[in-house]
Scaffold this motif. Structure first.
Motif, PDB file in Angstrom:
ATOM      1  N   LEU A  99       0.695  -1.205   0.082  1.00  0.00           N
ATOM      2  CA  LEU A  99      -0.132  -0.088   0.127  1.00  0.00           C
ATOM      3  C   LEU A  99       0.891   1.476  -0.030  1.00  0.00           C
ATOM      4  O   LEU A  99       1.773   1.470   0.673  1.00  0.00           O
ATOM      5  CB  LEU A  99      -1.040   0.140   1.128  1.00  0.00           C
ATOM      6  CG  LEU A  99      -2.177  -0.801   1.050  1.00  0.00           C
ATOM      7  CD1 LEU A  99      -2.897  -0.985   2.569  1.00  0.00           C
ATOM      8  CD2 LEU A  99      -3.009  -0.250   0.195  1.00  0.00           C
ATOM      9  N   GLU A 141      -0.053  -1.741  11.386  1.00  0.00           N
ATOM     10  CA  GLU A 141      -1.373  -1.105  10.866  1.00  0.00           C
ATOM     11  C   GLU A 141      -1.194  -1.527   9.490  1.00  0.00           C
ATOM     12  O   GLU A 141      -1.009  -0.904   8.480  1.00  0.00           O
ATOM     13  CB  GLU A 141      -1.355   0.559  10.908  1.00  0.00           C
ATOM     14  CG  GLU A 141      -2.386   1.097  10.383  1.00  0.00           C
ATOM     15  CD  GLU A 141      -3.859   0.979  11.596  1.00  0.00           C
ATOM     16  OE1 GLU A 141      -4.799   0.844  11.057  1.00  0.00           O
ATOM     17  OE2 GLU A 141      -3.457   0.978  12.651  1.00  0.00           O
ATOM     18  N   GLY A 142      -2.025  -2.618   9.158  1.00  0.00           N
ATOM     19  CA  GLY A 142      -2.238  -3.197   8.071  1.00  0.00           C
ATOM     20  C   GLY A 142      -0.924  -4.064   7.396  1.00  0.00           C
ATOM     21  O   GLY A 142      -0.748  -4.464   6.490  1.00  0.00           O
ATOM     22  N   ARG A 173      -0.619   4.291   4.302  1.00  0.00           N
ATOM     23  CA  ARG A 173      -1.285   3.703   5.490  1.00  0.00           C
ATOM     24  C   ARG A 173      -0.865   4.497   6.734  1.00  0.00           C
ATOM     25  O   ARG A 173       0.080   5.269   6.802  1.00  0.00           O
ATOM     26  CB  ARG A 173      -0.835   2.226   5.648  1.00  0.00           C
ATOM     27  CG  ARG A 173       0.771   1.995   5.875  1.00  0.00           C
ATOM     28  CD  ARG A 173       1.118   0.542   5.675  1.00  0.00           C
ATOM     29  NE  ARG A 173       2.507   0.250   6.200  1.00  0.00           N
ATOM     30  CZ  ARG A 173       2.721  -0.246   7.191  1.00  0.00           C
ATOM     31  NH1 ARG A 173       1.954  -0.209   8.216  1.00  0.00           N
ATOM     32  NH2 ARG A 173       4.247  -0.277   7.558  1.00  0.00           N
TER      33      ARG A 173
END
Length: 273
Positions: free
Chosen positions: A54, A158-159, A57
């Protein structure tokens, strides 16, 4: 023992200059044959590893604008590497291909990590590209000959989808990411940025009979002398594609990083000394 630059911060630019000059001199006398970015003259039909990460994030309380700037930097750095072919006997070097990240090349201020703190710096954020390349290389027969990990863990998960500590830090030019091709086939690197992801693929010109699975063991937080650390071990399983059997389990690395965020007390082991 603290580094001298921690005691005397004003020495940091001098020390960086020394290390960069030393790496430059070492490169001049190196017998390594480094890969260069040339347009592939043939197809590389066999996919060894694809991965994506990603672009945005949540990273603690960091400024979201730094992530937007990071995307600009990633586009420039990715273009410098996209299409690179690692021939037999060649070594891939992140900095040999990317070069110094300067405003002249279009790089802007992004997020950098310095002694566990988030700071601004031209070219910041391209560690994400190094992370992607390192993770993909672990899933190929390419041999990682230089890789550095961060001594700090600055943000809570986080992710996160990859094991802790499976990334690679880079800092021009002496903190590099390098991997060597010991095989008789060539490997092609393809990179692409979409609206939301950095995507990558390493493919080869011939079929490779093994696949790889990277996993972590012994992951936990511990406190020592009032400081919280995070640790784990990374292993790689070599799998025969024909039988599906694991033919080898390799130890890759042991990670220990100082944690810079709050961790629930119940998750932390306390060590007296």
């Amino acid at each position: 023992m603290k580094r001298i630059t921690h005691v005397f911060p004003w020495l940091t630019p001098i020390r960086i200059f020394q290390k960069r000059k030393l790496r430059h001199i070492q490169s001049l006398f190196s017998h390594k044959k480094f890969s260069v970015n040339k347009k592939a003259s043939k197809d590389y039909p066999y996919t060894n590893k694809k991965h994506q990460s990603l672009l945005r994030r949540k990273l603690g309380d960091s400024d979201p604008k730094l992530q937007e700037n990071k995307i600009t930097n990633l586009k420039i750095a990715s273009n410098a590497i996209d299409g690179t072919v690692i021939q037999p006997g060649e070594t891939f070097s992140f900095w040999k291909l990317v070069g110094k990240t300067s405003r002249k090349k279009g790089y802007i201020e992004g997020m950098l990590l310095s002694n566990g703190q988030v700071i601004k710096g031209v070219g910041g954020g391209i560690c994400q590209l190094a992370n992607l390349l390192y993770w993909m290389a672990l899933h190929t027969p390419l041999q990682v000959v230089e890789r550095h990990h961060h001594s700090f863990d600055p943000f809570p998960d986080e992710g996160r989808v990859l094991p802790f500590g499976s990334g690679a830090g880079v800092f021009y030019n002496y903190v590099d990411l390098q991997f060597f091709n010991p095989t008789q086939q060539s490997f092609h690197i393809k990179l692409l940025l979409t609206d939301n992801h950095l995507k990558g693929c390493i493919s080869s010109d011939y079929y490779w009979p093994y696949s790889y699975h990277v996993l972590e063991e012994n992951h936990y937080f511990f406190e020592k002398k009032g400081i919280i650390y995070r640790t784990n071990d990374i292993y790689r399983e070599v799998i025969d594609k024909t039988t599906g059997n694991i033919i080898e389990k390799e130890f890759i690395m042991h990670n220990v990083s100082e944690v810079k965020y709050k961790v629930k007390e119940s998750k932390v082991f306390k060590i007296d000394s």
